[in-house]
Design a protein around this motif. Structure first.
Motif, PDB file in Angstrom:
ATOM      1  N   ALA A   1      31.841  43.213  47.420  1.00 44.46           N
ATOM      2  CA  ALA A   1      32.480  42.914  46.144  1.00 44.46           C
ATOM      3  C   ALA A   1      33.825  42.257  46.453  1.00 44.46           C
ATOM      4  O   ALA A   1      34.613  42.801  47.221  1.00 44.46           O
ATOM      5  CB  ALA A   1      32.681  44.187  45.337  1.00 44.46           C
ATOM      6  N   THR A   2      34.055  41.096  45.865  1.00 42.99           N
ATOM      7  CA  THR A   2      35.329  40.410  46.069  1.00 42.99           C
ATOM      8  C   THR A   2      36.376  41.091  45.202  1.00 42.99           C
ATOM      9  O   THR A   2      36.219  41.210  43.992  1.00 42.99           O
ATOM     10  CB  THR A   2      35.222  38.925  45.724  1.00 42.99           C
ATOM     11  OG1 THR A   2      34.213  38.336  46.545  1.00 42.99           O
ATOM     12  CG2 THR A   2      36.547  38.216  45.966  1.00 42.99           C
ATOM     13  N   THR A   3      37.437  41.543  45.852  1.00 42.99           N
ATOM     14  CA  THR A   3      38.478  42.281  45.143  1.00 42.99           C
ATOM     15  C   THR A   3      39.533  41.328  44.605  1.00 42.99           C
ATOM     16  O   THR A   3      39.585  40.154  44.981  1.00 42.99           O
ATOM     17  CB  THR A   3      39.134  43.311  46.083  1.00 42.99           C
ATOM     18  OG1 THR A   3      39.839  42.615  47.108  1.00 42.99           O
ATOM     19  CG2 THR A   3      38.099  44.245  46.686  1.00 42.99           C
ATOM     20  N   VAL A   4      40.380  41.842  43.736  1.00 43.93           N
ATOM     21  CA  VAL A   4      41.431  41.037  43.135  1.00 43.93           C
ATOM     22  C   VAL A   4      42.406  40.518  44.187  1.00 43.93           C
ATOM     23  O   VAL A   4      43.001  39.456  44.014  1.00 43.93           O
ATOM     24  CB  VAL A   4      42.160  41.849  42.032  1.00 43.93           C
ATOM     25  CG1 VAL A   4      43.396  41.137  41.529  1.00 43.93           C
ATOM     26  CG2 VAL A   4      41.200  42.124  40.873  1.00 43.93           C
ATOM     27  N   ASN A   5      42.556  41.205  45.312  1.00 44.55           N
ATOM     28  CA  ASN A   5      43.468  40.696  46.344  1.00 44.55           C
ATOM     29  C   ASN A   5      42.833  39.589  47.175  1.00 44.55           C
ATOM     30  O   ASN A   5      43.465  39.047  48.066  1.00 44.55           O
ATOM     31  CB  ASN A   5      44.048  41.823  47.205  1.00 44.55           C
ATOM     32  CG  ASN A   5      43.231  42.162  48.429  1.00 44.55           C
ATOM     33  OD1 ASN A   5      42.114  41.706  48.611  1.00 44.55           O
ATOM     34  ND2 ASN A   5      43.784  42.987  49.281  1.00 44.55           N
ATOM     35  N   GLY A   6      41.573  39.233  46.876  1.00 41.58           N
ATOM     36  CA  GLY A   6      40.909  38.115  47.531  1.00 41.58           C
ATOM     37  C   GLY A   6      39.999  38.493  48.683  1.00 41.58           C
ATOM     38  O   GLY A   6      39.200  37.679  49.128  1.00 41.58           O
ATOM     39  N   GLN A   7      40.101  39.710  49.183  1.00 45.60           N
ATOM     40  CA  GLN A   7      39.232  40.142  50.274  1.00 45.60           C
ATOM     41  C   GLN A   7      37.991  40.833  49.723  1.00 45.60           C
ATOM     42  O   GLN A   7      38.001  41.373  48.612  1.00 45.60           O
ATOM     43  CB  GLN A   7      39.986  41.096  51.205  1.00 45.60           C
ATOM     44  CG  GLN A   7      41.125  40.414  51.937  1.00 45.60           C
ATOM     45  CD  GLN A   7      41.768  41.347  52.954  1.00 45.60           C
ATOM     46  OE1 GLN A   7      41.098  42.143  53.588  1.00 45.60           O
ATOM     47  NE2 GLN A   7      43.069  41.236  53.096  1.00 45.60           N
ATOM     48  N   ALA A   8      36.940  40.820  50.513  1.00 50.62           N
ATOM     49  CA  ALA A   8      35.687  41.458  50.102  1.00 50.62           C
ATOM     50  C   ALA A   8      35.595  42.865  50.682  1.00 50.62           C
ATOM     51  O   ALA A   8      35.868  43.081  51.863  1.00 50.62           O
ATOM     52  CB  ALA A   8      34.501  40.623  50.572  1.00 50.62           C
ATOM     53  N   ALA A   9      35.208  43.803  49.843  1.00 49.60           N
ATOM     54  CA  ALA A   9      34.944  45.178  50.274  1.00 49.60           C
ATOM     55  C   ALA A   9      33.437  45.313  50.489  1.00 49.60           C
ATOM     56  O   ALA A   9      32.644  44.791  49.697  1.00 49.60           O
ATOM     57  CB  ALA A   9      35.417  46.162  49.219  1.00 49.60           C
ATOM     58  N   ASP A  10      33.044  45.979  51.555  1.00 46.24           N
ATOM     59  CA  ASP A  10      31.632  46.203  51.845  1.00 46.24           C
ATOM     60  C   ASP A  10      31.076  47.306  50.960  1.00 46.24           C
ATOM     61  O   ASP A  10      31.739  48.327  50.736  1.00 46.24           O
ATOM     62  CB  ASP A  10      31.429  46.607  53.309  1.00 46.24           C
ATOM     63  CG  ASP A  10      31.739  45.476  54.277  1.00 46.24           C
ATOM     64  OD1 ASP A  10      31.479  44.306  53.919  1.00 46.24           O
ATOM     65  OD2 ASP A  10      32.242  45.766  55.368  1.00 46.24           O
ATOM     66  N   ILE A  11      29.867  47.115  50.478  1.00 44.01           N
ATOM     67  CA  ILE A  11      29.184  48.142  49.691  1.00 44.01           C
ATOM     68  C   ILE A  11      27.881  48.467  50.400  1.00 44.01           C
ATOM     69  O   ILE A  11      27.104  47.566  50.730  1.00 44.01           O
ATOM     70  CB  ILE A  11      28.918  47.659  48.256  1.00 44.01           C
ATOM     71  CG1 ILE A  11      30.254  47.412  47.554  1.00 44.01           C
ATOM     72  CG2 ILE A  11      28.066  48.681  47.492  1.00 44.01           C
ATOM     73  CD1 ILE A  11      30.140  46.827  46.188  1.00 44.01           C
ATOM     74  N   THR A  12      27.674  49.754  50.648  1.00 47.10           N
ATOM     75  CA  THR A  12      26.448  50.192  51.303  1.00 47.10           C
ATOM     76  C   THR A  12      25.831  51.346  50.526  1.00 47.10           C
ATOM     77  O   THR A  12      26.530  52.126  49.878  1.00 47.10           O
ATOM     78  CB  THR A  12      26.707  50.656  52.757  1.00 47.10           C
ATOM     79  OG1 THR A  12      27.698  51.676  52.752  1.00 47.10           O
ATOM     80  CG2 THR A  12      27.161  49.503  53.635  1.00 47.10           C
ATOM     81  N   VAL A  13      24.516  51.410  50.601  1.00 46.47           N
ATOM     82  CA  VAL A  13      23.779  52.515  50.005  1.00 46.47           C
ATOM     83  C   VAL A  13      23.057  53.205  51.151  1.00 46.47           C
ATOM     84  O   VAL A  13      22.259  52.597  51.859  1.00 46.47           O
ATOM     85  CB  VAL A  13      22.759  52.012  48.952  1.00 46.47           C
ATOM     86  CG1 VAL A  13      21.968  53.178  48.364  1.00 46.47           C
ATOM     87  CG2 VAL A  13      23.470  51.230  47.856  1.00 46.47           C
ATOM     88  N   GLU A  14      23.400  54.475  51.364  1.00 48.86           N
ATOM     89  CA  GLU A  14      22.801  55.271  52.432  1.00 48.86           C
ATOM     90  C   GLU A  14      22.182  56.505  51.803  1.00 48.86           C
ATOM     91  O   GLU A  14      22.902  57.430  51.420  1.00 48.86           O
ATOM     92  CB  GLU A  14      23.868  55.670  53.459  1.00 48.86           C
ATOM     93  CG  GLU A  14      24.595  54.497  54.087  1.00 48.86           C
ATOM     94  CD  GLU A  14      25.845  54.921  54.859  1.00 48.86           C
ATOM     95  OE1 GLU A  14      26.174  56.114  54.908  1.00 48.86           O
ATOM     96  OE2 GLU A  14      26.494  54.015  55.415  1.00 48.86           O
ATOM     97  N   GLY A  15      20.870  56.493  51.647  1.00 45.67           N
ATOM     98  CA  GLY A  15      20.231  57.603  50.944  1.00 45.67           C
ATOM     99  C   GLY A  15      20.700  57.597  49.499  1.00 45.67           C
ATOM    100  O   GLY A  15      20.590  56.599  48.813  1.00 45.67           O
ATOM    101  N   SER A  16      21.259  58.709  49.057  1.00 45.69           N
ATOM    102  CA  SER A  16      21.772  58.779  47.681  1.00 45.69           C
ATOM    103  C   SER A  16      23.278  58.570  47.636  1.00 45.69           C
ATOM    104  O   SER A  16      23.909  58.812  46.613  1.00 45.69           O
ATOM    105  CB  SER A  16      21.418  60.134  47.065  1.00 45.69           C
ATOM    106  OG  SER A  16      22.034  61.172  47.795  1.00 45.69           O
ATOM    107  N   THR A  17      23.853  58.088  48.736  1.00 47.79           N
ATOM    108  CA  THR A  17      25.292  57.892  48.826  1.00 47.79           C
ATOM    109  C   THR A  17      25.633  56.406  48.734  1.00 47.79           C
ATOM    110  O   THR A  17      25.052  55.590  49.440  1.00 47.79           O
ATOM    111  CB  THR A  17      25.822  58.458  50.162  1.00 47.79           C
ATOM    112  OG1 THR A  17      25.476  59.841  50.243  1.00 47.79           O
ATOM    113  CG2 THR A  17      27.320  58.300  50.266  1.00 47.79           C
TER     114      THR A  17
END
Length: 167
Positions: free
Chosen positions: A121-137
């Protein structure tokens, strides 16, 4: 969509992952005010609200939006190394604090059902945050999402258990 993602989506939508303090706040019928108002009205976000004030972001996050905020709890801020938060709240470190806080914000309203479909997800500060789905987390960088879809009049809040830091 895989069975795992469908199961996770059902879990997130049902609100099962919501913390007791925030349960019931995910109903979009009556948002409890802006993102800042919602955070200020919850004792779990006292540090976040103080940081938003110190960074001069109250007006921005009270604006029209919409915004999606991955909101760290007070316990998340307590995980930072000793002295880090105090240093960040000093006026001379405002730019660094702004960079960190805006890394927790995504432009637009991204509900949990959409978050689980993303890799970044591209954040307002311009950098991308990683999103992961691990099981139900679901994780954003190294932070676990603990509650989702808390409605605000100008967006949505997802609660995380760790402060995420930009590069």
């Amino acid at each position: 969509m895989t069975l795992l993602r469908k199961s996770l989506l059902a879990l997130l939508i049902s609100g099962v992952v919501a913390t007791p303090a925030l349960a019931g706040h995910h109903n979009e019928a009556k948002p409890a005010g802006t993102i800042v108002d919602v955070a200020a009205g919850n004792a779990d976000f006292e540090t976040l609200v103080a940081a938003v004030k110190a960074a001069g972001l109250v007006e921005t996050l009270s604006g029209e939006g919409p915004f999606t905020v991955f909101a760290p709890t007070d316990d998340a801020f307590a995980k930072l190394p000793a002295g880090t938060l105090e240093d960040l709240l000093k006026p001379e470190n405002k730019d660094k604090l702004v960079a960190i806080l805006t890394y927790h914000v995504v432009a637009g309203k991204v509900k949990a059902a959409d978050v689980v479909k993303l890799d970044t997800a591209t954040t307002v500060n311009g950098q991308a945050a990683d999103i992961t789905v691990e099981g139900s987390t679901v994780k954003v960088d190294n932070a676990t999402v603990t509650a989702t879809d808390i409605a605000a009049s100008n967006g949505v809040i997802h609660v995380i258990d760790t402060v995420i830091l930009p590069d």
